[in-house]
Design a protein around this motif. Sequence first.
Motif, PDB file in Angstrom:
ATOM      1  N   THR A 121       0.836  -1.213   0.000  1.00  0.00           N
ATOM      2  CA  THR A 121       0.000   0.000   0.000  1.00  0.00           C
ATOM      3  C   THR A 121       0.863   1.253   0.000  1.00  0.00           C
ATOM      4  O   THR A 121       0.594   2.222  -0.727  1.00  0.00           O
ATOM      5  CB  THR A 121      -0.935  -0.002   1.229  1.00  0.00           C
ATOM      6  N   LYS A 158       2.349   2.061  -3.371  1.00  0.00           N
ATOM      7  CA  LYS A 158       1.349   2.694  -4.243  1.00  0.00           C
ATOM      8  C   LYS A 158       1.245   4.195  -3.949  1.00  0.00           C
ATOM      9  O   LYS A 158       1.155   5.013  -4.858  1.00  0.00           O
ATOM     10  CB  LYS A 158      -0.008   2.025  -4.058  1.00  0.00           C
ATOM     11  N   GLU A 202      -0.391   6.794  -6.416  1.00  0.00           N
ATOM     12  CA  GLU A 202      -1.707   6.171  -6.519  1.00  0.00           C
ATOM     13  C   GLU A 202      -2.566   6.479  -5.292  1.00  0.00           C
ATOM     14  O   GLU A 202      -2.049   6.692  -4.194  1.00  0.00           O
ATOM     15  CB  GLU A 202      -1.570   4.652  -6.640  1.00  0.00           C
ATOM     16  N   LYS A 203      -3.868   6.470  -5.502  1.00  0.00           N
ATOM     17  CA  LYS A 203      -4.804   6.604  -4.391  1.00  0.00           C
ATOM     18  C   LYS A 203      -5.049   5.233  -3.774  1.00  0.00           C
ATOM     19  O   LYS A 203      -5.127   4.235  -4.487  1.00  0.00           O
ATOM     20  CB  LYS A 203      -6.124   7.216  -4.867  1.00  0.00           C
ATOM     21  N   VAL A 204      -5.155   5.189  -2.452  1.00  0.00           N
ATOM     22  CA  VAL A 204      -5.408   3.918  -1.764  1.00  0.00           C
ATOM     23  C   VAL A 204      -6.592   4.082  -0.825  1.00  0.00           C
ATOM     24  O   VAL A 204      -6.957   5.202  -0.445  1.00  0.00           O
ATOM     25  CB  VAL A 204      -4.161   3.450  -0.963  1.00  0.00           C
TER      26      VAL A 204
END
Length: 319
Positions: free
Chosen positions: A287, A290, A295-297
């Motif tokens: 996570t 990312k 990136e969005k998590v």
Amino acid sequence: MLILSAVLLVLMSACSSGTDTAATGTQDAKSASGTESGKKLKIGLTVPTLGNPFFVAMSKGAQLAAVKYNADITTVSADQDLAKQTAQIEDFITKKMDLILLSPFDSKGIAAAVQEAKNAGIPVICVDGSAEGGITSVVMSDNVMAGQQAAKYLADRLKGKGNIVIIDGPPVSAVTDRIKGFEDILKGFPDIKVIAKQNGEGNREKALSVMENIMQANKNIDAVFTINDQEGVGVKIAAEQAGRGDEFFISSVDGAPEAVEALKEKKAFAATSAQFPNEMVVKAVETGIKVIGGEKVDPQILIPVEQITQDNVSSYRGW
């Protein structure tokens, strides 16, 4: 001239081929580690205590993640000391870690340190419990589900009636969620009475001492719920030392190796809702990579727990 032109053409072709290979290699390294080629991720993991097998399993998960994602992961123990865990996060910031993984000892108390990391541009991913201060995400067991599982097992075995004890734990979200899930289920069983609720601080010795006092004050106990297996084993020892090992049963949370052994004895320790701490850390690193990559998590990633009892413990995969 023709020969010279041919030589130049071959050289240009070789240079072009080398450039393409290097670019491909860089891209592969970047996709594997989330960083530029040749640079390892620097990750700091702080856990409440390495005196608990759960957090030892978490540190082993960090080792697996380090290999999988080409990272250097430093794991430190806060020794159940908020000031020490705060100092550890500050040290991670000073060392310019790319990512901080936090298993909080005190979800509220650690907020200032989390905020400091956030201000420094370092994402903080919590593991096994959330924290205040602006974390990026939290990867943890479904602790409400764990409490619900324990309560359902207890209520079914008591057939909806009896006197029970709750051994609580540290002020972290994982613990409060377990208690919430447990107590929510108990609302449907008015004939199950909670005759004592005390803090075992998440460790064997404290839970043993607390249970000794509870047993002195209560002569009729049918079941005990503990927030982790360390407490559960402490309660089991207290009961056996008092000659009351057959009086009540224990339902707990964790799925620790010591719980497995206790379940195989087929005595007071009856059930545990198993977590998977090594998987949590690997998921947390994934996570975090990312996030570093832009990136969005999800703000919360829940991992299901598994009910382990004396009947199915032989098939449990463990930590």
